[in-house]
Design an enzyme around this catalytic site. Structure first.
Site, short mmCIF file in Angstrom:
data_model
loop_
_atom_site.label_atom_id
_atom_site.label_comp_id
_atom_site.label_asym_id
_atom_site.label_seq_id
_atom_site.Cartn_x
_atom_site.Cartn_y
_atom_site.Cartn_z
N LYS A 56 6.89 4.04 4.51
CA LYS A 56 8.17 3.87 5.19
C LYS A 56 9.27 4.72 4.52
O LYS A 56 9.03 5.39 3.53
CB LYS A 56 8.55 2.40 5.22
CG LYS A 56 7.47 1.52 5.92
CD LYS A 56 7.41 1.80 7.40
CE LYS A 56 6.17 1.29 8.13
NZ LYS A 56 5.60 0.03 7.75
C1 LIG Z 1 5.42 -2.10 13.71
C2 LIG Z 1 5.05 -2.79 12.43
N1 LIG Z 1 5.33 -4.10 12.31
C3 LIG Z 1 5.03 -4.78 11.19
C4 LIG Z 1 4.43 -4.16 10.11
C5 LIG Z 1 4.09 -4.95 8.90
O1 LIG Z 1 4.78 -4.51 7.78
P1 LIG Z 1 4.16 -4.73 6.32
O2 LIG Z 1 3.06 -3.74 6.14
O3 LIG Z 1 5.33 -4.48 5.40
O4 LIG Z 1 3.68 -6.13 6.24
C6 LIG Z 1 4.13 -2.80 10.19
C7 LIG Z 1 3.50 -2.13 9.05
O5 LIG Z 1 3.31 -0.98 8.96
C8 LIG Z 1 4.44 -2.10 11.38
O6 LIG Z 1 4.15 -0.80 11.51
#
Ligand SMILES: Cc1ncc(COP(=O)(O)O)c(C=O)c1O
Length: 403
Positions: free
Chosen positions: A202
């Protein structure tokens, strides 16, 4: 360089020379000495978790996006779960979301016993189509979870209008979109709750980490309590007040983000503007170059938004190629371009098929896009030479497979 015909260069997958010698990944973190020092300084401090860096990071994110409150979590997924809890969803409730997302966007509803109802996406931008959202509203609907796919903000005004009409809460999954803008407003200052992720690919990373931002004081209080086992005070405030007594008032989780992670996030945040600028530059270079490459559709960005460019997903026009998406994908990998695919539509995962009976064909726009999508490398530490390699490899592969 081996030339197969006047315009076709032999692909690496068939024994030709690869475009580059080392694999360029599709996404990657960038951590510098200042980041490392910030973490080391925190390791030497009194607080490794639940300390001052957490509040500092939360305040910095709230200020950046223009929200009143920010509550950090151990991941974007934990943040989504907390937002769904805070919106009051439980068994028997439904929420509408896009099938073209990471599974976590829908899973967070299942954690609370609620059901995700999918609404198809718009073909150009691949963000959720407000008309499809409206069609999916039922007496059981409690929330809408739009996703800022690839960094392109969802149609937030239309979605908020629907939410107003039906008394729903909008939880924007902005895990791709820190720094994006919607009609001149930063993502994070528009929806009722907005969720960010700080995973290494990110714009800003804390290793793992997430955040919910909101203007609603009650939501913020519930979010804080939920991430700390459902306990109404945290260790630092009890220490400051000289108190030991605490009460658990709801069933929460340990979803806290540590001070070391927040120290990294705070330092990384200083580079967010330049990271965004670099991603926008790379996206422009790709889009400009691909004007002259047939059989690919670059991502479309609406005029009233500014994308944060988490991903750069192209769609292949397969009717103009003699190869499938899989063959193009494998050919690019052989050229050492670390392409990826975002996403297998959530309802097509075996778990969702088995549990809800999806068979495919339910969300034709998302399913058609999925067959044609390839995400090209996109991260702020890419060099100009990396960008040129991606363009050259894509030109080479498309020229080879062009009908
Ligand atoms: C659209 C979306 N939502 C939620 C998440 C979940 O985030 P995390 O990996 O920080 O748990 C991601 C992770 O890449 C994502 O791309």
């Amino acid at each position: 360089m081996t030339i197969v015909s006047a315009e076709k260069e032999l692909l690496a997958i068939y024994g030709g020379e690869p475009t580059r010698t080392t694999l360029l990944s599709y996404g990657r973190h960038f951590v510098d000495e200042a980041d490392i020092q910030a973490v080391v300084d925190t390791l030497r401090s009194d607080w490794l978790t639940a300390g001052p860096k957490v509040a500092e990071f939360e305040e910095a994110i709230a200020a950046f996006v223009g929200a009143k409150y920010a509550v950090s979590f151990s991941s974007g997924t934990a943040a989504l779960h907390a937002a769904v809890y805070t919106a009051g969803l439980g068994p028997g409730d439904e929420a509408i979301t896009t099938p073209l997302t990471f599974a976590a966007t829908a899973n967070c509803l299942l954690y609370q016993g609620a059901r995700p109802i999918f609404a198809d996406v718009e073909p150009e931008t691949l963000i959720i189509d407000p008309a499809q959202v409206a069609a999916g509203v039922s007496p059981k609907t409690r929330a809408i979870l739009p996703v800022d796919y690839a960094g392109h903000p969802a149609r937030l005004d239309e979605i908020l209008q629907l939410a107003d009409r039906y008394g729903l809460i909008v939880i924007e999954d902005a895990c791709h979109a820190l720094g994006a803008e919607h009609r001149g407003r930063r993502v994070g200052s528009v929806a009722h709750m907005t969720v960010f992720s700080f995973h290494p690919v990110k714009h800003v990373t804390t290793g793992e980490g997430g955040m919910v931002v909101t203007d609603n004081a009650q939501f913020a209080e519930t979010l804080r309590c939920f991430r700390n086992h459902g306990i109404d005070t945290d260790a630092r405030s009890r220490q400051a007040a000289g108190r030991w007594h605490y009460e658990m008032v709801m069933l929460g989780f340990n979803y806290r983000l540590s001070d070391t992670a927040c120290a990294l996030g705070l330092q990384q945040l200083k580079k967010l503007e330049s990271n965004l600028a670099r991603r926008r530059q790379i996206a422009s270079a790709y889009t400009e170059a691909f004007r002259t490459v047939p059989a690919i559709q670059p991502p479309m960005v609406r005029d009233d938004v500014s994308s944060a460019w988490h991903l750069y997903p192209i769609q292949l026009e397969l009717n103009k190629l003699s190869a499938s998406r899989e063959q193009v994908f494998q050919a690019l990998r052989a050229e050492n371009i670390g392409v990826n695919v975002h996403y297998i539509p959530v309802h097509l995962h075996p778990y969702y098929r088995d549990r809800f009976g999806y068979k495919g064909g339910e969300y034709p726009v998302a399913e058609d896009a999925y067959q044609r999508l390839i995400s090209l490398p996109m991260f702020h530490a890419m060099t100009d030479a990396d960008v040129a390699d991606v363009i050259a490899a894509l030109r080479k592969v498309i020229a080879y497979f062009r009908e």
